[in-house]
Design a protein around this motif. Structure first.
Motif, short mmCIF file in Angstrom:
data_model
loop_
_atom_site.label_atom_id
_atom_site.label_comp_id
_atom_site.label_asym_id
_atom_site.label_seq_id
_atom_site.Cartn_x
_atom_site.Cartn_y
_atom_site.Cartn_z
N LYS A 29 0.77 -1.16 -0.13
CA LYS A 29 -0.02 -0.11 0.04
C LYS A 29 0.94 1.28 0.07
N GLU A 30 2.10 1.27 0.28
CA GLU A 30 2.94 2.49 0.32
C GLU A 30 4.27 2.33 -0.57
N LEU A 31 4.75 3.28 -1.14
CA LEU A 31 6.11 3.29 -1.54
C LEU A 31 7.16 2.59 -0.93
N SER A 32 7.18 3.06 0.13
CA SER A 32 8.20 2.82 1.13
C SER A 32 8.38 1.30 1.34
N LEU A 33 7.38 0.50 1.17
CA LEU A 33 7.30 -0.82 1.19
C LEU A 33 8.00 -1.48 -0.09
N TYR A 34 7.60 -0.93 -1.06
CA TYR A 34 8.40 -1.42 -2.38
C TYR A 34 9.77 -1.17 -2.40
N ILE A 35 10.10 0.16 -1.84
CA ILE A 35 11.46 0.42 -1.76
C ILE A 35 12.20 -0.64 -0.88
N LEU A 36 11.43 -1.00 0.24
CA LEU A 36 12.12 -1.91 1.18
C LEU A 36 12.46 -3.24 0.61
N ASP A 37 11.50 -3.85 -0.37
CA ASP A 37 11.57 -5.02 -0.97
C ASP A 37 12.70 -4.82 -1.93
N VAL A 38 12.77 -3.89 -2.78
CA VAL A 38 13.93 -3.73 -3.62
C VAL A 38 15.36 -3.76 -3.06
N VAL A 39 15.51 -2.94 -1.98
CA VAL A 39 16.78 -2.99 -1.18
C VAL A 39 17.13 -4.21 -0.57
N GLN A 40 15.92 -4.73 0.01
CA GLN A 40 16.44 -6.23 0.55
C GLN A 40 16.79 -7.16 -0.69
N ASN A 41 16.56 -6.99 -2.05
CA ASN A 41 16.86 -7.55 -2.92
C ASN A 41 18.43 -7.61 -3.15
N SER A 42 18.89 -5.99 -3.04
CA SER A 42 20.27 -5.57 -3.14
C SER A 42 21.07 -6.29 -1.99
N ILE A 43 20.59 -6.16 -0.67
CA ILE A 43 21.45 -6.72 0.20
C ILE A 43 21.56 -8.33 0.06
N SER A 44 20.50 -8.99 -0.22
CA SER A 44 20.65 -10.37 -0.92
C SER A 44 21.66 -10.93 -1.91
#
Length: 195
Positions: free
Chosen positions: A2-17
């Protein structure tokens, strides 16, 4: 989501992985209501074949499940506002994900808790070198973990509860100032020009 911050969190977690040790998260809003979100990392990167399929929900590197909805949903969220999602990547050279959103569009999700998201990312990956910058026509919010580490010293972890609270409060104040300035600018009957 529901929020762009959650999409951002998901993409950054991909980066960390993907093994990223450095990450830049940049949000740029213009006076016309367009938002550009750039997430750039130094992770392992992707070959052209995998990159061409990465927004397909049935393409994932995870072994715990056979679907990866994050990038597919992020792409859909951008497209629903008339925006785009573009990715640049190469093996060993990292990945850059750039998404654009028309913030005035009815289907554009709200930004959400950017301060909380950035603080959570830092607490969850305190060794990650993260630079956050949110630029609007009315001001800027920013934070650099390298600058924090230079002030605190290497012996103090950014994951410490007191540091996490300070980061979240500092960014919340910066984001609130941006929001307040934007609302002042948008008040009916008020005219301002930007050069």
């Amino acid at each position: 989501m529901k929020e762009l911050s959650l999409y951002i969190l998901d993409v950054v977690q991909n980066s960390i992985s993907a093994g990223a040790t450095r990450l830049e998260l940049t949000l740029t809003e213009d006076a016309r209501g367009w938002l550009t979100v750039v997430i750039a990392d130094n992770g392992c990167g992707m070959d052209p074949e995998f990159l061409s399929r990465v927004t397909d929900p049935f393409t994932t590197t995870r072994t715990t499940r056979k679907v990866g909805m994050g990038l597919a949903l992020y792409l859909l969220a951008a497209q629903q506002t008339g925006g785009t999602l573009h990715m640049d990547s190469a093996p060993g050279q990292g990945t850059t994900v750039t998404a654009t959103f028309d913030r005035s569009h009815l289907d554009c999700p709200p930004l959400g808790d950017l301060a909380g998201t950035v603080a959570l990312l830092i607490q969850g990956s305190p060794a990650l070198s993260l630079r956050y910058r949110h630029t609007t026509p009315w001001g800027e919010a920013e934070l650099s973990t390298e600058e924090l580490k230079a002030v605190l010293g290497e012996e103090i972890s950014l994951a410490e509860p007191e540091i996490f609270t300070w980061i979240q409060n500092n960014l919340s104040q910066q984001e609130a100032q941006l929001e307040g300035a934007a609302q002042s600018y948008e008040k009916p009957g008020r005219t301002q020009s930007h050069s």
